[in-house]
Design a protein around this motif. Sequence first.
Motif, mmCIF file in Angstrom:
data_model
loop_
_atom_site.group_PDB
_atom_site.id
_atom_site.type_symbol
_atom_site.label_atom_id
_atom_site.label_comp_id
_atom_site.label_asym_id
_atom_site.label_seq_id
_atom_site.Cartn_x
_atom_site.Cartn_y
_atom_site.Cartn_z
ATOM 1 N N ASP A 180 2.231 -1.181 -13.062
ATOM 2 C CA ASP A 180 2.816 -0.067 -13.807
ATOM 3 C C ASP A 180 2.658 1.215 -12.999
ATOM 4 O O ASP A 180 1.646 1.883 -13.073
ATOM 5 N N GLU A 181 3.659 1.536 -12.253
ATOM 6 C CA GLU A 181 3.660 2.709 -11.388
ATOM 7 C C GLU A 181 2.364 2.819 -10.585
ATOM 8 O O GLU A 181 1.654 3.813 -10.686
ATOM 9 N N PRO A 182 2.058 1.823 -9.790
ATOM 10 C CA PRO A 182 0.745 1.825 -9.133
ATOM 11 C C PRO A 182 0.618 2.869 -8.033
ATOM 12 O O PRO A 182 -0.491 3.138 -7.592
ATOM 13 N N VAL A 183 1.719 3.460 -7.590
ATOM 14 C CA VAL A 183 1.573 4.400 -6.481
ATOM 15 C C VAL A 183 2.048 5.802 -6.816
ATOM 16 O O VAL A 183 1.941 6.697 -5.988
ATOM 17 N N SER A 184 2.543 6.011 -8.020
ATOM 18 C CA SER A 184 3.168 7.319 -8.221
ATOM 19 C C SER A 184 2.159 8.447 -8.314
ATOM 20 O O SER A 184 2.539 9.604 -8.220
ATOM 21 N N ALA A 185 0.869 8.139 -8.492
ATOM 22 C CA ALA A 185 -0.099 9.227 -8.516
ATOM 23 C C ALA A 185 -0.683 9.491 -7.134
ATOM 24 O O ALA A 185 -1.558 10.312 -6.975
ATOM 25 N N LEU A 186 -0.208 8.755 -6.160
ATOM 26 C CA LEU A 186 -0.832 8.865 -4.845
ATOM 27 C C LEU A 186 0.027 9.677 -3.890
ATOM 28 O O LEU A 186 1.240 9.724 -4.014
ATOM 29 N N ASP A 187 -0.652 10.292 -2.952
ATOM 30 C CA ASP A 187 0.077 10.997 -1.909
ATOM 31 C C ASP A 187 0.800 9.998 -1.023
ATOM 32 O O ASP A 187 0.365 8.863 -0.891
ATOM 33 N N VAL A 188 1.879 10.455 -0.391
ATOM 34 C CA VAL A 188 2.702 9.522 0.368
ATOM 35 C C VAL A 188 1.932 8.705 1.384
ATOM 36 O O VAL A 188 2.160 7.506 1.545
ATOM 37 N N SER A 189 0.989 9.326 2.083
ATOM 38 C CA SER A 189 0.314 8.586 3.138
ATOM 39 C C SER A 189 -0.495 7.446 2.556
ATOM 40 O O SER A 189 -0.607 6.376 3.144
ATOM 41 N N ILE A 190 -1.062 7.682 1.360
ATOM 42 C CA ILE A 190 -1.876 6.643 0.738
ATOM 43 C C ILE A 190 -0.990 5.639 0.032
ATOM 44 O O ILE A 190 -1.264 4.450 0.008
ATOM 45 N N GLN A 191 0.100 6.142 -0.507
ATOM 46 C CA GLN A 191 1.070 5.284 -1.155
ATOM 47 C C GLN A 191 1.488 4.157 -0.200
ATOM 48 O O GLN A 191 1.582 2.995 -0.583
ATOM 49 N N ALA A 192 1.707 4.517 1.017
ATOM 50 C CA ALA A 192 2.129 3.513 1.989
ATOM 51 C C ALA A 192 1.071 2.440 2.144
ATOM 52 O O ALA A 192 1.384 1.243 2.202
#
Lengths: 295, 326, 329, 513, 322
Positions: free
Chosen positions: B174-186
């Motif tokens: 459930d939106e596992p990356v939307s709270a993360l900054d792009v670099s960490i999202q990757a």
Amino acid sequence: MSSNTIVAARDKAKKHQASSMTTLKRLWAHSGARIGIILFAVLVFMAVFAGVLSPYDPIKLDMANANAPISLSHLLGTDELGRDELTRIMYGARYSLAIGTLSTLMALVFGVITGAISGYFGGMVDNLIMRFFDVLQAIPNLLLSIIVAIVLGSNWFNLMIALSVGHIAGYARTLRAQILSIRNLEYVEAAKATNCGLWEILFKYIVPNSFAPLIVQATSSVPGTILATASLAFIGLGIQAPTPEWGAMLSSGKDFIRMDPKLVIIPGIFIIITVLSLNSIGDGLRDALDPKLKK
Amino acid sequence: MSAPLIEARHLKKYFDTPSGQLHAVDDVTFSIDQGRTMGVVGESGCGKSTLGRTMIHLLESTEGQIYFQGEDITRIGKRKLRSLREDMQIIFQDPYSSLNPRMSVRQVIMDPLKRSGRFQGKSALDAETDRIMNLVGIEERLKNSYPHELDGGRRQRVGIGRALALNPKFIVCDEPVSALDVSIQAQVLNLLQDLQDQLGLTYMFITHNLSVVKHISDDLCVMYLGQLVETSPSDEIFKMPLHPYTKALLSAIPSTDVHNHQERIVIKGELTSPIEPQPGCRFVSRCPHACKACLQHQQLEELLPKHFVACCRAKELYELEGRVVK
Amino acid sequence: MNERGRDFLEIKDLTVEYTSEGQVVHAVNGVSLKLDKGQTLGLVGETGAGKTTIAKSIMRILPPHSSAVKGGEIYFEGRNLQELSELEMHEIRGKKISMIFQDPMTALNPVMRVGEQIAEGVALHEKVSKKEAQERAEQMLEMVGIPKNRYKEYPHQFSGGMKQRVVIAMTLACNPRLLLADEPTTALDVTIQAQVLEMMRNLVKKKDASMILITHDLGVVAEMCDYVAVVYAGEIVEHGDLFSVFDHPSHPYTKGLFGAIPKLNEDKGRLHSIEGLPPDPTNLPQGCYFCPRCPLADESCVSKKPEPVVVGRSHYCRCGKLKKWEANK
Amino acid sequence: SQTDSTGNGGTPDAGRASEVVVGIAADPGTLDPFVASNTGNIATYQTVYEHLLYINGMGGEPQPSIAKSYELESESNGQWVWAFEINEGVKDADGNTYTANDVKWYVDTIKPLGVDANMEYIDEIEVVDDTHFKMHLNASQIGLVELLASSIKGVVRETYEKYGNEFAKNPVTTAHYQVSKYTTGSEIVAEKRDDYWGENVNKALQAKANVDKITFKIITDATQMDIALQNNEVDMIPSVASADLFDFLNEDDLSVKDGFFADDYLRGATLIMFFNNSENNAFANEDLRKACAYAVDTGAIVQNVLGGQGTALCTVGSECFGDFQMDWYDDEYYGRNGVNLDKAKELLTSSGFDTSQEIRIITETDNTIVRVAQIVDSYLRELGLNPKIESYEAALYEEMCADPDAWDIFIGYRGAGDYLANMWRWTFDQEIRDGFTANFVHDEELQGYLKACLDPNSHTPEDMTKFKNLLNDKCYAYGIFAQKMYVLGSKKVTEFVFAENWSIVPGACSYNF
Amino acid sequence: MYKYILKRLLWMIPIILAVTIVIFTIMYFVPGDIAKIILGTNASDEAYAALRERLGLNDPYFIRLLNYLKDVFLHFNFGESVVDGTSVTSALISRFPATLILAFTSILMSIAFGIPLGIVAAQHNGKWQDTTSMFIALLGISMPGFWLGLMLVLLFSLHLHWLPSTGIGTWQHWILPVITNGFGGIAATARMARSSVLEVIEADYVTTARAKGVSERNILTRHILPNSMIPVVTSLGGSFGMQMAGTIVIENLFSIPGIGQYTVNAIGSRDYYAVQGSVIMLAIVFSVVMLLVDIIYAYIDPRIKAQFEGQSKKRRVKSGVK
Ligand SMILES: Nc1ncnc2c1ncn2[C@@H]1O[C@H](COP(=O)(O)OP(=O)(O)OP(=O)(O)O)[C@@H](O)[C@H]1O
Ligand SMILES: Nc1ncnc2c1ncn2[C@@H]1O[C@H](COP(=O)(O)OP(=O)(O)OP(=O)(O)O)[C@@H](O)[C@H]1O
Ligand SMILES: [Mg+2]
Ligand SMILES: [Mg+2]
């Protein structure tokens, strides 16, 4: 909605970065709380080591020496029955602090249980419990304490109960509100998803995480309870003589308010100091636990 | 073609609110094949999370069926549910609120292990915990740290580890990356893909970030106000969106391509309330192509192969663009 | 007056610190920027990079107790903002420079009618009557696509997108020369974001205002800005013309950022992530702030602070390895 | 003080109304004649009501008031008939005449209400004519008829019925003063009537009206009461607690300070320590009781708690009662003149009491009594006992006392009557409580002596002494002290006048305005 | 809104009913024999029994409860004092003003002094103004009320002779009791006001207002105050209850003829109906005050008003669809 949570989460991220210090450290960093802690520690020290610190007996009379003024042998003089005032104050700290904390604790325990049940099960149970608390809260606390104290009779255990009844509702409500907000947090859902049972969720996940506001509330209600004890003593529902409880000392010293005013002033000042220190600690704790209130 | 691992049929989830019944998920039908990733996109409040939670039984569905490995799991007993839960897990959006602040990393991962009863004895438990931590890439030294001592990316790894602990087949992300900054999202997206490759997991990947969903998912569902408006393999949708809403959605994504600004379809208005909605297409008030027929109930139809859309004008519009439905 | 007066906005060597629990947070570390009339500058960077702090420093609305501008000057239309009196700042805030805040949900006073919140600024700066201010506010509402009969409503009666539009109307009401937009669309849905961005672009263009757009979304920058500045740990690591930066990202961090974003028009495959985490702002590394994460870092990066290197037309980059690296390419 | 110059009515010669403010400790709540006495109404009744008889101070001489005379007419078969004559022309403020019928009505009304236990002794009031009636009593005790007559109030039935509920706040009576203002919980103002019936007839002190206006100011807090006098907010206060007394006395010779006027009396209630004599209680053992009595120095208690303002008792009873004999003071009485610890220990040993057993001392929550209890506690500890004080508020205390299992020793006041014999009766008459005294003694010999003391015909000093000797000898209870009470006034006051229960009769006091 | 108020008023009925039952039950179990209190120790057992019978104390619990409920809810009659037979209702009515005066003036003091003190402290957060006023406030909430009262009496009445020490009558009589009762409230309000102002000072909309160029004074009056007063109003509502309870002690100390004094006396003399009447009365007042607080709330906070009206949601639906 989802994007709001992002913002919130990012805000929180910042907060978390900032709040690397532990709660205790932050408490100590709070200047008011530090003074409060020191004062309170002194009081506790006095209470615990009263027997060692004082050469006098808090109960044994020395009628020849009644109402002695402040002197080297009696640092705060003696009371109307010749007992050393300082000694009684020190022993009295035990009772005043114990009643304050224990009755708060008692209210806390009952509040947590009822609040937990109410918040977690919701529905009818919740409704019943909350409506009952509505009723309890419609009666002024002190009045409730007076009536309960009379129904139960005033020994110090009953007095504690009397002082705690009025506070149960407050804790229960706080916990309930916390549960309602935490219940929907994702870690609780995650626990559910990993087959966590109801009670385990309640007492392992929800209650511990709801404690911060409860603790803050409790620290600020201990002083209230100490004051209420004094008020009850004033009305004649205090702890049995010759137990040196501050409220009772105040109330019996009142007869001598002009002849020997120290008997009223000294216990009063000690109550103030205690309550003041506890309130400062409570303030500090609130700031320490709630990073939002940080300066 | 492999059989679907999980399938929803006419799934509904309504909430009772003070101002009426809220149709969070309304008659949704779709399926996910074993080992694939199904992306679910849509605007905030359109019911993505509710759908995900209902699928894995964190929420009781109001109506409809869910088939897991061919078996209807909508109304199963407590005992069955327990074992089912081990097959289906969830990873949450917010790495800050999805971990109990009072449990250390080790405890978080070990807790479900203990409960599953698959590992007896402390050493076995420890070993398994270590294995999982290793799997999701959390350093050994962080074992006893508490969540607040971790950064967002690591916390999200812990959340993933917790989900993996029970050895599930199906995971709702459930939106596992939307709270993360792009670099960490990757980092996290890479990890999820790696895990899928290693363990053959099936994902339902909820997000509102279309670039992410395109990157990770094999199939795609587009939701609007509780309803499924379009579903197909994701490349297909990105190539050829059929529903007017999907079109608008895709064109709204700001592109990093500074040279070819794509034509943008800006739709008016905002999502309306899902409380006691009107019958018919729910997008009608914002749709540039709305007509009378749109006020009727819209059926999900397979317009192109494996490409379903719930719009009575989709075919017409598709043909307007000079294409032919095969 | 001084020789910098020609520039519309110039920030020189701005350094801002916060104190939090006795620790010093180095939020902005020597930022220099220039902006001309009618231009839009995008400020990108990760959480905590110091973007908001830069904007607040320009407005001089940093929290008074916990923050301090440690150095640098900010010139706006030739005047050093740092030296103005609070009274003069009142004149500038809202009138000459306006700011849109990150979260529309909290940027509006919940107990004040939205119209009044717009009119408040107008009445203040334009010295007009209450009635005129109200008319102006109604116009602004219409301009951002909200019917004027909703003037008397409260923020809670508006949806997120509408609130953000109110905020925009509020900031544009006095025709500011410079608009500072701090992540104006982060809290919004994609389709709403598209609406709002579209609107902002038109409005700014119409009023011929300059804008600094703060965001962490490179896509938004690509659509809205003329110039880009990439902020990392309170420092501008790369600055330049939009095309130049997007076509030739030079700093390893910028490159990392571009690599980490899944692209719509590219095939799947592994994303290039930047390993590691941004530095702790209370305890910054000595040399290049990015060097702990940098794939190219060597001894010299650890010890020496890199100077900006010009890599293209109005495109510079703060990387010690740059020349060597460029050469190698 | 608050003499107001705009006086209305008032004495014609002075041209200004004289006025006093009297502090009272509680709001009567109602001035209705048919309610139980409480602190508030006792203080005001003598002003707003007249009674058949008036007794000047406790144990004082009865004086004719509404009634002109009374005599015992006949005595037979446990029936005593008293013939009363009341003054002619007794009129209340409404002009209605008070007659013998009103006496009958009063008694008939109050008896079934059960608010005045003494009324049970009246079998009936037989009306002879308007001014004559006969009171049929079913008991004969010393002072009983006077007590009854002095509690029958001068209220005319017709008036009472006319005013109904209003009567409670503004009683219309035959008395010299009438209430002009009643502010609940705050003050009651009574003003002198112009048309008082007894101006030339009623010579009772009670009927005197030396001031025009009497304000009863309700001050519930004892400390505040004293402060109010010091602060000139009131002119007289009824009884000053010993501790506060020293604010009004000079330290060296205990004379009253300038600016105040004082009178004192011995409080009718005497403080007594009762031992629980019920069968199962350890204190059924005489030696144990005596051991305790020997261990408690009542003289020291008087010194310490009362600051010497009182008398250590020599039996259960004190000299404030009419039939007390002063030579009893010559008796040896346990610890009155100092603790005899050896004797006490010896008795304790012989009692075989297990000293580790807790001794429950119950008291009322009254600072003075509790202070006494603490001293007793301390003495008993000295003796090696293990006492524990439990104090209860008044309502509960009475109930606890009646429970033989709830206490070992209770310390409380007894009395407030007129004769010692009566106090003994209330305390030790086994007929009142199912064959036991107040402290669960069952002793036929004692009962025999008590009967003799109560009979007016045989009520001789010898009977009294016999009873006292037995009582002292058995040590069922141990008298502690009788407190000397001070009534204080501002310098306005030159003489205090009291009623039989030591309440001030402000109208009758003498002033120097 | 009116509907909401009506609903709340109706909701008070069951609450008060429950309070009545609870207090009746408690009083039923209160130990202590009223007959003994009325007759004193000098009466025979029969006399006690007869009195109990007459007072109806021998009836079973349910009969008594039912009768009482009937009296209170059908006839609005709190019965008659068992001690002196006077009407409890009229006693309460005649004593009510004093208690209200005491409680309301205390609340007014809290508003008049507490709020400004809190604002000043918050504005000078961390400076000496803050420290001093918060220390005074801390002292204020740490002092037992009656103790403060005694000290004030000693100082102002006994030594300085400035003010009367006890009773009512002139306005001067009220000064000491009101200060005694109000000091804690001022302190509590000041603390509350400070913390909520501090919270709001950092809110985004305040920064927004500042960015708009609004002067500090207008920021305070238009943005900070209306928002920060919301929690203060609740705390004032709650402290009204505290003040009412505080009057129990204060009224006894200063001999003020209010409900508190009446109640304590009544408890002491086991005057059941009087106690029950006062408690019910206090509960009603308290509930009404809480209702008032909610209404004031709605007045300053439109979000809450919308909640009350229950219309906001529907409204949004409509405007959305169009
Ligand atoms: N427990 C609940 N009770 C009532 N309504 C709910 C509940 N959970 C969700 N809803 C409502 O159901 C609708 C769908 O919510 P859901 O969280 O599934 O949306 P979403 O698409 O996941 O949104 P987001 O992008 O914000 O996460 C929303 O309108 C929400 O308000
Ligand atoms: N009031 C404050 N007190 C202390 N530290 C602060 C405060 N405000 C910001 N900081 C710190 O200053 C640094 C820069 O913060 P800033 O808000 O400028 O970052 P940002 O780039 O706007 O981040 P985001 O993208 O999350 O909005 C961060 O490390 C943050 O924790
Ligand atoms: Mg969601
Ligand atoms: Mg920011």
